[in-house]
Design an enzyme around this catalytic site. Structure first.
Site, PDB file in Angstrom:
ATOM      1  N   HIS A 127      47.331  93.107  49.543  1.00 24.98           N
ATOM      2  CA  HIS A 127      46.482  92.773  50.685  1.00 24.98           C
ATOM      3  C   HIS A 127      45.252  93.663  50.627  1.00 24.98           C
ATOM      4  CE1 HIS A 127      44.923  92.250  54.751  1.00 24.98           C
ATOM      5  NE2 HIS A 127      44.754  93.558  54.730  1.00 24.98           N
ATOM      6  N   THR A 141      43.991  83.875  47.320  1.00 26.45           N
ATOM      7  CA  THR A 141      45.338  83.970  47.891  1.00 26.45           C
ATOM      8  C   THR A 141      46.419  83.334  47.003  1.00 26.45           C
ATOM      9  OG1 THR A 141      44.257  83.828  50.054  1.00 26.45           O
ATOM     10  CG2 THR A 141      46.648  83.544  50.016  1.00 26.45           C
ATOM     11  N   LYS A 176      52.125  95.116  48.205  1.00 31.65           N
ATOM     12  CA  LYS A 176      53.230  94.489  48.933  1.00 31.65           C
ATOM     13  C   LYS A 176      54.575  94.804  48.261  1.00 31.65           C
ATOM     14  CE  LYS A 176      50.199  90.769  50.659  1.00 31.65           C
ATOM     15  NZ  LYS A 176      50.037  89.300  50.834  1.00 31.65           N
ATOM     16  N   GLU A 208      42.384  97.265  60.785  1.00 30.29           N
ATOM     17  CA  GLU A 208      43.605  97.546  60.009  1.00 30.29           C
ATOM     18  C   GLU A 208      43.770  99.047  59.776  1.00 30.29           C
ATOM     19  OE1 GLU A 208      43.072  94.971  56.593  1.00 30.29           O
ATOM     20  OE2 GLU A 208      43.216  93.171  57.851  1.00 30.29           O
ATOM     21  N   ASN A 232      52.096  87.638  46.676  1.00 28.43           N
ATOM     22  CA  ASN A 232      50.871  87.739  45.881  1.00 28.43           C
ATOM     23  C   ASN A 232      50.380  89.182  45.756  1.00 28.43           C
ATOM     24  OD1 ASN A 232      49.976  88.108  48.467  1.00 28.43           O
ATOM     25  ND2 ASN A 232      48.537  86.395  48.476  1.00 28.43           N
ATOM     26  N   TYR A 272      49.210  90.921  61.018  1.00 25.58           N
ATOM     27  CA  TYR A 272      49.067  89.500  60.714  1.00 25.58           C
ATOM     28  C   TYR A 272      48.921  88.643  61.974  1.00 25.58           C
ATOM     29  CZ  TYR A 272      49.918  90.073  55.672  1.00 25.58           C
ATOM     30  OH  TYR A 272      49.818  90.399  54.332  1.00 25.58           O
ATOM     31  N   PHE A 299      53.895  79.536  57.433  1.00 27.34           N
ATOM     32  CA  PHE A 299      54.285  80.603  56.501  1.00 27.34           C
ATOM     33  C   PHE A 299      54.491  81.948  57.184  1.00 27.34           C
ATOM     34  CE2 PHE A 299      49.577  80.541  56.397  1.00 27.34           C
ATOM     35  CZ  PHE A 299      49.285  81.886  56.645  1.00 27.34           C
ATOM     36  N   ARG A 307      38.680  92.627  47.221  1.00 27.10           N
ATOM     37  CA  ARG A 307      39.037  91.205  47.360  1.00 27.10           C
ATOM     38  C   ARG A 307      38.839  90.494  46.015  1.00 27.10           C
ATOM     39  NH1 ARG A 307      41.642  89.155  51.911  1.00 27.10           N
ATOM     40  NH2 ARG A 307      40.504  87.187  51.687  1.00 27.10           N
ATOM     41  N   ARG A 322      46.242  89.128  41.291  1.00 22.16           N
ATOM     42  CA  ARG A 322      47.074  87.963  41.607  1.00 22.16           C
ATOM     43  C   ARG A 322      47.119  87.003  40.419  1.00 22.16           C
ATOM     44  NH1 ARG A 322      44.650  87.302  47.771  1.00 22.16           N
ATOM     45  NH2 ARG A 322      46.192  88.638  48.842  1.00 22.16           N
TER      46      ARG A 322
HETATM   47  P1  IDP Z   1      44.716  86.831  51.974  1.00 23.72           P
HETATM   48  O1  IDP Z   1      45.848  87.818  51.795  1.00 23.72           O
HETATM   49  O2  IDP Z   1      44.192  86.337  50.648  1.00 23.72           O
HETATM   50  O3  IDP Z   1      43.632  87.317  52.906  1.00 23.72           O
HETATM   51  P2  IDP Z   1      45.602  85.078  54.154  1.00 23.72           P
HETATM   52  O4  IDP Z   1      45.189  83.646  54.285  1.00 23.72           O
HETATM   53  O5  IDP Z   1      45.013  86.071  55.103  1.00 23.72           O
HETATM   54  O6  IDP Z   1      45.372  85.506  52.624  1.00 23.72           O
HETATM   55  O7  IDP Z   1      47.186  85.094  54.289  1.00 23.72           O
HETATM   56  C1  IDP Z   1      47.867  86.323  54.415  1.00 23.72           C
HETATM   57  C2  IDP Z   1      49.059  86.303  53.485  1.00 23.72           C
HETATM   58  O8  IDP Z   1      49.978  85.294  53.919  1.00 23.72           O
HETATM   59  C3  IDP Z   1      48.758  85.926  52.037  1.00 23.72           C
HETATM   60  O9  IDP Z   1      48.294  87.012  51.259  1.00 23.72           O
HETATM   61  C4  IDP Z   1      50.083  85.411  51.563  1.00 23.72           C
HETATM   62  O10 IDP Z   1      50.985  86.497  51.286  1.00 23.72           O
HETATM   63  C5  IDP Z   1      50.599  84.689  52.793  1.00 23.72           C
HETATM   64  N1  IDP Z   1      50.209  83.266  52.808  1.00 23.72           N
HETATM   65  C6  IDP Z   1      49.010  82.735  53.128  1.00 23.72           C
HETATM   66  N2  IDP Z   1      49.025  81.392  53.036  1.00 23.72           N
HETATM   67  C7  IDP Z   1      50.275  81.066  52.658  1.00 23.72           C
HETATM   68  C8  IDP Z   1      50.916  79.809  52.382  1.00 23.72           C
HETATM   69  O11 IDP Z   1      50.340  78.727  52.466  1.00 23.72           O
HETATM   70  N3  IDP Z   1      52.219  79.876  52.000  1.00 23.72           N
HETATM   71  C9  IDP Z   1      52.906  81.042  51.891  1.00 23.72           C
HETATM   72  N4  IDP Z   1      52.336  82.245  52.151  1.00 23.72           N
HETATM   73  C10 IDP Z   1      51.032  82.254  52.521  1.00 23.72           C
HETATM   74 MG    MG Z   2      43.654  87.560  54.972  1.00 24.08          MG
END
Ligand code: IDP
Ligand code: MG
Length: 137
Positions: A117, A93, A10, A128, A114, A51, A59, A87, A104
């Site tokens: 992805h 996350t 990212k 994707e 974070n 997304y 968010f 992963r 992370r």
């Molecule tokens: P992942 O990347 O671990 O699969 P997802 O739940 O798919 O997590 O969320 C996608 C991305 O959205 C996360 O990697 C993070 O950058 C952002 N994100 C997810 N949940 C939150 C939140 O509660 N607050 C702020 N950003 C979030």
């Molecule tokens: Mg995800």
């Protein structure tokens, strides 16, 4: 079981100069290899597709803005159980709860920024892959 997954380093990872560090971790896993890679600033339309599952969440808008805020590195990575493996290498996350040793956990503090992805299933990986590398069938 060899798999292929879609990885995004990212904009925070690129800005902070962590690309080499993160790719190094991926490359050092036995038998995994980067088979496509590009430095690319992601546009709104691409991010909306990527997304889509999060549209409407609180968010979502800040995430879209962050993800378009500078170049990312988009990659395809292939190798043994690479979907589950990246992963795990990325960590959960929320970087504060992510274990030390994960990307992370080692480098992140805020949930949105974070660093990485990685596709979460074979279906997501293929979905994707089509968004980011449509010609790599
Ligand atoms: P992942 O990347 O671990 O699969 P997802 O739940 O798919 O997590 O969320 C996608 C991305 O959205 C996360 O990697 C993070 O950058 C952002 N994100 C997810 N949940 C939150 C939140 O509660 N607050 C702020 N950003 C979030
Ligand atoms: Mg995800």
């Amino acid at each position: 079981m060899s798999q292929r997954t879609l990885v995004i380093l990212k904009p925070d990872a690129v800005r902070r100069g962590l690309v080499g560090e993160i790719i190094g971790r991926i490359e050092r896993k036995a038998g995994w290899s980067v088979t496509a890679m590009e430095l690319r600033t992601l546009d709104r339309a691409t991010l909306e597709q990527h997304y889509a599952e999060h549209e409407g969440r609180p968010f979502y808008e800040p995430l879209m803005e962050f993800m378009a805020s500078g170049p990312s590195v988009v990659m395809l990575v292939e190798g043994e159980r690479v979907i589950e493996g990246i992963r795990a290498l990325a960590g959960p996350t929320d970087p504060i709860g992510a274990p030390p040793g994960s990307v992370r956990g080692d480098f992140g503090t805020i949930v949105r920024e974070n660093l990485i992805h990685a596709s979460d299933s074979e279906e997501s990986a293929e979905r994707e892959r089509k968004i980011f590398f449509p010609s790599f069938a």
